[in-house]
Scaffold this motif. Sequence first.
Motif: not given
Length: 83
Positions: A79-83
């Motif tokens: 989820x962090x890398x998607x942002x």
Amino acid sequence: MIGNAIMLMFIGMGIVFVFLVLLNAAISLLEYFTREHTRNEESAMAEADLARKNKKKRKSMPASGSHVQTAVISAAIHAYRKV
């Protein structure tokens, strides 16, 4: 003249040697006088370390929980890398 230089060299080396011997004696006396305090500190540190290890063992998650923890961490990274 060379004789005076050699004599001065030996006097200087002698003074340094005496200073180092006195320093060694002072450190040994300090060690002798603080021996009991050092033992008390070491035993207190050992007890604290043992208590910390026992607390860690009680808090550790069961083996099945580690898979869940890995999945949660992976989802958070994704989820962090998607942002």
